[in-house]
Write a protein that holds these residues in place. Structure first.
Motif, PDB file in Angstrom:
ATOM      1  N   GLY A 183      -4.699   0.420   5.710  1.00  0.00           N
ATOM      2  CA  GLY A 183      -4.355   0.541   4.428  1.00  0.00           C
ATOM      3  C   GLY A 183      -3.667  -0.362   3.788  1.00  0.00           C
ATOM      4  N   THR A 184      -4.248  -1.204   3.190  1.00  0.00           N
ATOM      5  CA  THR A 184      -3.634  -2.532   2.447  1.00  0.00           C
ATOM      6  C   THR A 184      -4.016  -2.769   1.050  1.00  0.00           C
ATOM      7  OG1 THR A 184      -4.004  -3.208   4.658  1.00  0.00           O
ATOM      8  CG2 THR A 184      -2.787  -4.849   3.171  1.00  0.00           C
ATOM      9  N   THR A 185      -3.104  -3.291   0.408  1.00  0.00           N
ATOM     10  CA  THR A 185      -3.189  -3.358  -0.943  1.00  0.00           C
ATOM     11  C   THR A 185      -2.991  -4.900  -1.485  1.00  0.00           C
ATOM     12  OG1 THR A 185      -2.600  -1.494  -1.735  1.00  0.00           O
ATOM     13  CG2 THR A 185      -2.291  -3.045  -3.361  1.00  0.00           C
ATOM     14  N   PHE A 186      -4.131  -5.647  -2.422  1.00  0.00           N
ATOM     15  CA  PHE A 186      -3.892  -7.214  -2.622  1.00  0.00           C
ATOM     16  C   PHE A 186      -4.088  -7.062  -4.116  1.00  0.00           C
ATOM     17  CE2 PHE A 186      -5.746  -6.447   1.759  1.00  0.00           C
ATOM     18  CZ  PHE A 186      -5.055  -7.228   2.402  1.00  0.00           C
ATOM     19  N   PHE A 187      -3.717  -8.257  -4.360  1.00  0.00           N
ATOM     20  CA  PHE A 187      -4.124  -8.703  -5.941  1.00  0.00           C
ATOM     21  C   PHE A 187      -5.109  -9.860  -5.846  1.00  0.00           C
ATOM     22  CE2 PHE A 187      -3.711 -10.684  -9.733  1.00  0.00           C
ATOM     23  CZ  PHE A 187      -4.004  -9.446 -10.870  1.00  0.00           C
ATOM     24  N   VAL A 197      -6.954  -4.871  -5.526  1.00  0.00           N
ATOM     25  CA  VAL A 197      -7.954  -4.459  -4.427  1.00  0.00           C
ATOM     26  C   VAL A 197      -7.065  -3.502  -3.321  1.00  0.00           C
ATOM     27  CG1 VAL A 197      -9.638  -5.224  -2.957  1.00  0.00           C
ATOM     28  CG2 VAL A 197      -8.607  -6.685  -4.732  1.00  0.00           C
ATOM     29  N   VAL A 198      -7.917  -2.527  -3.023  1.00  0.00           N
ATOM     30  CA  VAL A 198      -7.421  -1.709  -1.910  1.00  0.00           C
ATOM     31  C   VAL A 198      -8.534  -1.383  -0.736  1.00  0.00           C
ATOM     32  CG1 VAL A 198      -6.412   0.699  -1.366  1.00  0.00           C
ATOM     33  CG2 VAL A 198      -5.803  -0.159  -3.575  1.00  0.00           C
ATOM     34  N   VAL A 199      -7.994  -1.843   0.409  1.00  0.00           N
ATOM     35  CA  VAL A 199      -9.044  -1.513   1.450  1.00  0.00           C
ATOM     36  C   VAL A 199      -8.370  -0.445   2.406  1.00  0.00           C
ATOM     37  CG1 VAL A 199      -9.815  -3.832   1.290  1.00  0.00           C
ATOM     38  CG2 VAL A 199      -7.967  -3.696   2.931  1.00  0.00           C
ATOM     39  N   PHE A 216       0.901  -1.225  -0.008  1.00  0.00           N
ATOM     40  CA  PHE A 216      -0.183  -0.053   0.068  1.00  0.00           C
ATOM     41  C   PHE A 216       0.916   1.213  -0.122  1.00  0.00           C
ATOM     42  CE2 PHE A 216      -2.112   3.483   2.153  1.00  0.00           C
ATOM     43  CZ  PHE A 216      -3.524   3.445   1.420  1.00  0.00           C
ATOM     44  N   ARG A 217       0.667   2.192  -0.922  1.00  0.00           N
ATOM     45  CA  ARG A 217       1.419   3.455  -1.118  1.00  0.00           C
ATOM     46  C   ARG A 217       0.849   4.283  -0.013  1.00  0.00           C
ATOM     47  NH1 ARG A 217       1.681   6.672  -6.538  1.00  0.00           N
ATOM     48  NH2 ARG A 217       3.128   8.418  -5.688  1.00  0.00           N
ATOM     49  N   ILE A 225     -13.429  -0.549   0.168  1.00  0.00           N
ATOM     50  CA  ILE A 225     -13.008  -1.395  -0.675  1.00  0.00           C
ATOM     51  C   ILE A 225     -13.119  -1.179  -2.136  1.00  0.00           C
ATOM     52  CG2 ILE A 225     -14.977  -3.090  -0.682  1.00  0.00           C
ATOM     53  CD1 ILE A 225     -12.752  -5.592  -0.693  1.00  0.00           C
ATOM     54  N   GLY A 226     -11.912  -1.100  -2.863  1.00  0.00           N
ATOM     55  CA  GLY A 226     -11.964  -0.689  -4.355  1.00  0.00           C
ATOM     56  C   GLY A 226     -11.204  -1.840  -5.077  1.00  0.00           C
ATOM     57  N   TYR A 227     -12.147  -2.224  -6.123  1.00  0.00           N
ATOM     58  CA  TYR A 227     -11.432  -3.157  -7.098  1.00  0.00           C
ATOM     59  C   TYR A 227     -11.066  -2.345  -8.534  1.00  0.00           C
ATOM     60  CZ  TYR A 227     -13.145  -7.055  -4.369  1.00  0.00           C
ATOM     61  OH  TYR A 227     -13.526  -8.031  -3.384  1.00  0.00           O
ATOM     62  N   SER A 228      -9.694  -2.596  -8.981  1.00  0.00           N
ATOM     63  CA  SER A 228      -9.461  -1.734  -9.998  1.00  0.00           C
ATOM     64  C   SER A 228      -8.710  -2.824 -11.198  1.00  0.00           C
ATOM     65  CB  SER A 228      -8.702  -0.666  -9.875  1.00  0.00           C
ATOM     66  OG  SER A 228      -7.560  -0.838  -9.375  1.00  0.00           O
ATOM     67  N   ARG A 229      -8.638  -2.451 -12.446  1.00  0.00           N
ATOM     68  CA  ARG A 229      -7.842  -3.042 -13.476  1.00  0.00           C
ATOM     69  C   ARG A 229      -6.277  -2.403 -13.223  1.00  0.00           C
ATOM     70  NH1 ARG A 229      -9.505  -2.323 -19.562  1.00  0.00           N
ATOM     71  NH2 ARG A 229      -7.241  -2.568 -20.481  1.00  0.00           N
ATOM     72  N   LYS A 230      -6.391  -1.064 -12.718  1.00  0.00           N
ATOM     73  CA  LYS A 230      -5.183  -0.429 -12.836  1.00  0.00           C
ATOM     74  C   LYS A 230      -4.990   0.053 -11.410  1.00  0.00           C
ATOM     75  CE  LYS A 230      -4.924   0.252 -17.714  1.00  0.00           C
ATOM     76  NZ  LYS A 230      -5.818   0.777 -18.650  1.00  0.00           N
ATOM     77  N   LEU A 231      -3.773  -0.215 -10.725  1.00  0.00           N
ATOM     78  CA  LEU A 231      -3.882   0.146  -9.317  1.00  0.00           C
ATOM     79  C   LEU A 231      -3.445   1.765  -9.258  1.00  0.00           C
ATOM     80  CD1 LEU A 231      -3.625  -0.638  -6.292  1.00  0.00           C
ATOM     81  CD2 LEU A 231      -1.118  -1.015  -6.814  1.00  0.00           C
ATOM     82  N   TRP A 232      -2.777   2.256 -10.394  1.00  0.00           N
ATOM     83  CA  TRP A 232      -2.618   3.450 -10.163  1.00  0.00           C
ATOM     84  C   TRP A 232      -3.999   4.487 -10.191  1.00  0.00           C
ATOM     85  CZ3 TRP A 232      -4.596   7.140 -13.583  1.00  0.00           C
ATOM     86  CH2 TRP A 232      -4.952   6.520 -15.007  1.00  0.00           C
TER      87      TRP A 232
END
Ligand code: HEM
Length: 318
Positions: free
Chosen positions: A301-305, A183-185, A87-88, A264-271
């Motif tokens: 704040g955590t990022t996943f795939f 996925v970012v939460v 997570f950035r 919770i946000g799902y995206s094709r592009k993390l940027w």
């Protein structure tokens, strides 16, 4: 090429339900037995889901699994998704989006709380002491999909074919990770007392929509304080808009004065999600942060795939 198995995404496009559990776990990454347990459990998530969903086929049960950056190599032994990293963090003048640990995310949802409960129980039985729980948040639907600030949440989400287009990585984007999603939460708690001191009109300016009728307000002129809606609208250099899919849920307990939104946000592009966070926390123009943050503090704040279902099932192969 013709004989290749088609890649099936996970149920990332499942509908918003009246109940959801967000479960973030850490894995004993230096323990081979733990890794094997996790791999075989992840490969059998589809089977576990069937155990539970058959109890009530009308309850729209779905579970999505995400794998964190630090755990990806050990757990999957497969190429890393091109954009996957921890997570950035964003540190604005007043508010910070902080990074917190998490190796696995389970986004469990259904129209019935008991189905979410039962799935989580069977899942944790299977994972045993290979994992420990970092955070477990139980979300609920609040009236007509409102957040605890009182606004309808999720309106601008993509619908129909635009869902897959916005959240599923394609072969062209990244062949090894096709069918997956970033996925970012973030788990936010609100200062409801302070929020309630504002007039409805002031609250509407913060969000960028009217409260009762959910009608979009115009963007503020350039250089002035922008609403949450405007700051979270992302265009690239060619002027093309990029959407994410949000499945936010309220959580909390009035008795312990806890009022929250699990983002919770799902995206094709993390940027894309990261740019939203940057505009919210640093502000646009910088210094003019999203005023929703004056009443909402992220605890995590955590990022996943979330790999494709096909890739997830393949973890049981060896
Ligand atoms: C829009 C609430 C955090 C991204 C909205 C709306 C509400 C809302 C009420 C307007 C209706 C809608 O379109 O859904 C919240 C709350 C949050 C939160 C209560 C946490 C305290 C975030 C975060 C992001 C985000 C962290 C992204 C990183 C968006 C996007 C929109 C939106 C993309 C739609 C913008 C558009 O109209 O195109 N949010 N939000 N939100 N929010 Fe949030």
């Amino acid at each position: 090429m013709g004989g290749r198995t088609p890649i099936e995404p996970q149920r990332v496009d499942a509908p918003l339900t009246s109940s959801a559990t967000f479960l973030v776990l850490s894995v004993k990454l230096d323990d081979d037995d733990a890794i094997n347990t996790v791999r075989s459990t992840l490969a059998s998530v589809e089977g576990l889901s069937k155990n539970v969903s058959i109890r009530d086929l009308n309850a729209s049960f779905a579970c999505t699994v995400g794998i964190g950056s630090d755990a990806w190599d050990r757990i999957t032994r497969q190429p890393r998704p091109a954009e996957l990293h921890p997570f950035r963090e964003f540190h604005g003048k007043k508010h910070s989006a902080i990074a917190t640990p998490g190796d696995l995310l389970f986004h469990i949802r259904a129209q019935r709380r008991d189905l979410c409960f039962e799935f989580e129980r069977q899942l944790l039985d299977s994972l045993g002491d290979a994992v420990s729980v970092i955070d477990e948040t139980v979300g609920f639907r609040y009236f007509d999909v409102r957040d605890l600030l009182g606004f309808v949440d999720g309106t601008a989400n993509p619908v129909g074919p635009a869902v897959t287009e916005s959240i599923v990585v394609t072969e062209q984007d990244d062949a090894a990770s096709a069918g997956g999603s970033y996925v970012v939460v973030q788990k936010y708690v609100h200062d409801i007392a302070a929020w309630r001191k504002m007039s409805t009109e002031q609250q509407e300016k913060v969000i960028g929509r009217t409260k009762l009728e959910n009608v979009e307000l115009d963007d503020a002129p350039d250089g002035q304080q922008q609403s949450h809606k405007s700051l979270a609208t992302i265009e690239d250099d060619q002027g093309e808009e990029h959407d994410i899919l949000r499945d936010n849920m309220p959580f909390g307990s009035p008795g312990s004065k806890e009022f929250g939104t699990y983002f919770i946000g799902y995206s094709r592009k993390l940027w894309v999600t990261e740019k939203m966070l940057c505009r919210m926390f640093i502000g646009e123009p910088p210094g003019m942060h999203d005023r929703i943050l004056d009443f909402s503090r992220p605890l995590t704040g955590t990022t996943f795939f979330a790999p494709s279902a096909t890739q997830l099932a393949s973890l049981g192969d060896s």
